[in-house]
Motif scaffolding. Sequence first.
Motif, short mmCIF file in Angstrom:
data_model
loop_
_atom_site.label_atom_id
_atom_site.label_comp_id
_atom_site.label_asym_id
_atom_site.label_seq_id
_atom_site.Cartn_x
_atom_site.Cartn_y
_atom_site.Cartn_z
N MET A 1 0.85 -1.19 0.00
CA MET A 1 0.00 0.00 0.00
C MET A 1 0.89 1.24 0.00
N SER A 2 0.58 2.21 -0.84
CA SER A 2 1.38 3.41 -0.99
C SER A 2 1.18 4.35 0.19
N THR A 3 2.26 5.05 0.57
CA THR A 3 2.15 6.03 1.66
C THR A 3 1.94 7.43 1.13
N THR A 4 1.76 7.56 -0.18
CA THR A 4 1.51 8.89 -0.74
C THR A 4 0.14 8.90 -1.41
N SER A 5 -0.45 10.07 -1.47
CA SER A 5 -1.72 10.24 -2.15
C SER A 5 -1.45 10.37 -3.64
N PRO A 6 -2.50 10.30 -4.48
CA PRO A 6 -2.29 10.46 -5.91
C PRO A 6 -1.57 11.75 -6.27
N SER A 7 -1.70 12.79 -5.45
CA SER A 7 -1.02 14.07 -5.73
C SER A 7 0.44 14.06 -5.29
N GLY A 8 0.87 12.92 -4.67
CA GLY A 8 2.26 12.83 -4.23
C GLY A 8 2.49 13.33 -2.82
N GLU A 9 1.42 13.71 -2.09
CA GLU A 9 1.59 14.22 -0.73
C GLU A 9 1.64 13.07 0.27
N VAL A 10 2.45 13.23 1.30
CA VAL A 10 2.52 12.26 2.38
C VAL A 10 1.32 12.49 3.29
N PRO A 11 0.62 11.42 3.71
CA PRO A 11 -0.51 11.62 4.61
C PRO A 11 -0.09 12.34 5.89
N ALA A 12 -1.04 13.05 6.48
CA ALA A 12 -0.77 13.86 7.67
C ALA A 12 -0.17 13.03 8.80
N ARG A 13 -0.62 11.79 8.98
CA ARG A 13 -0.13 10.96 10.07
C ARG A 13 1.40 10.76 9.94
N ASN A 14 1.88 10.49 8.73
CA ASN A 14 3.32 10.31 8.53
C ASN A 14 4.07 11.61 8.73
N LYS A 15 3.48 12.72 8.30
CA LYS A 15 4.12 14.02 8.52
C LYS A 15 4.28 14.28 10.02
N ARG A 16 3.26 13.95 10.79
CA ARG A 16 3.34 14.16 12.23
C ARG A 16 4.42 13.29 12.85
N ALA A 17 4.53 12.04 12.40
CA ALA A 17 5.57 11.15 12.92
C ALA A 17 6.94 11.69 12.56
N ASP A 18 7.11 12.18 11.33
CA ASP A 18 8.39 12.77 10.92
C ASP A 18 8.69 14.02 11.74
N ALA A 19 7.69 14.85 11.93
CA ALA A 19 7.88 16.09 12.70
C ALA A 19 8.28 15.76 14.13
N LEU A 20 7.65 14.73 14.72
CA LEU A 20 7.98 14.33 16.08
C LEU A 20 9.42 13.81 16.15
N ARG A 21 9.80 12.99 15.18
CA ARG A 21 11.17 12.48 15.12
C ARG A 21 12.18 13.62 14.98
N ASN A 22 11.86 14.57 14.10
CA ASN A 22 12.74 15.73 13.91
C ASN A 22 12.86 16.55 15.19
N GLN A 23 11.74 16.72 15.87
CA GLN A 23 11.76 17.49 17.12
C GLN A 23 12.60 16.76 18.18
N GLN A 24 12.48 15.43 18.24
CA GLN A 24 13.28 14.66 19.20
C GLN A 24 14.78 14.79 18.88
N THR A 25 15.12 14.77 17.60
CA THR A 25 16.52 14.95 17.18
C THR A 25 17.02 16.33 17.60
N LEU A 26 16.18 17.34 17.38
CA LEU A 26 16.54 18.71 17.76
C LEU A 26 16.75 18.81 19.27
N LEU A 27 15.85 18.21 20.05
CA LEU A 27 15.97 18.27 21.51
C LEU A 27 17.21 17.54 22.00
N ALA A 28 17.52 16.40 21.39
CA ALA A 28 18.73 15.66 21.77
C ALA A 28 19.98 16.49 21.47
N ALA A 29 19.98 17.14 20.31
CA ALA A 29 21.12 18.00 19.95
C ALA A 29 21.24 19.17 20.91
#
Length: 195
Positions: free
Chosen positions: A1-29
């Motif tokens: 199953m594809s994680t992108t919509s027909p327009s090529g956008e990543v679903p909001a749930r994955n964006k939130r997971a990426d944003a959370l991961r990025n924020q955790q990386t920033l906080l660790a740094a």
Amino acid sequence: MSTTSPSGEVPARNKRADALRNQQTLLAAAAEVFVTSGVDAPIREIATRAGVGMGTIYRHFPTRADLVVAVYRHQVEACAEAGPTLLAGAESPYAALRQWVDLFVDFLVTKHGLANAMQSDSSGFEALHTYFLDRLVPVCGQLLDASVDTGEIRPGTEPYELMRGIGNLCIGRDSDPCYDPRRLVKLLLRGLRPG
């Protein structure tokens, strides 16, 4: 199953997971920078360590106090989660306690700058201190109890008492670059051993 919509956008749930991961990386740094350079370290240094632009940091944390509080909470959670993990994986409960104390000392170095960063918000600081105690005293207690059960340390040391003692040993680091609290913390831990 594809994680992108027909327009090529990543679903909001994955964006939130990426944003959370990025924020955790920033906080660790930021935590690493605060340990080595203090909470007044330049934002540019944190951005470089995290591999992000300064705008990213300001977008997530508009003020230095916001960043320091977020790092504080991040480190409390890291310490809380590390206790059981170390206990399960270390060669002994005492080894797990020593490793956990090392993490705790890193956290305390950051924590000492928190009061200055939150000068105008004493109720916020008190709430964070309560959060700190609620999360970390039970973890320290679990490590102490396991070490007592295996005979690696003597019974009778309370978790709050040990954490307070370690905290007091870490205070002098800010004003004296020749002072190494880790050496004294190791002596304190050695004093818990039987015989």
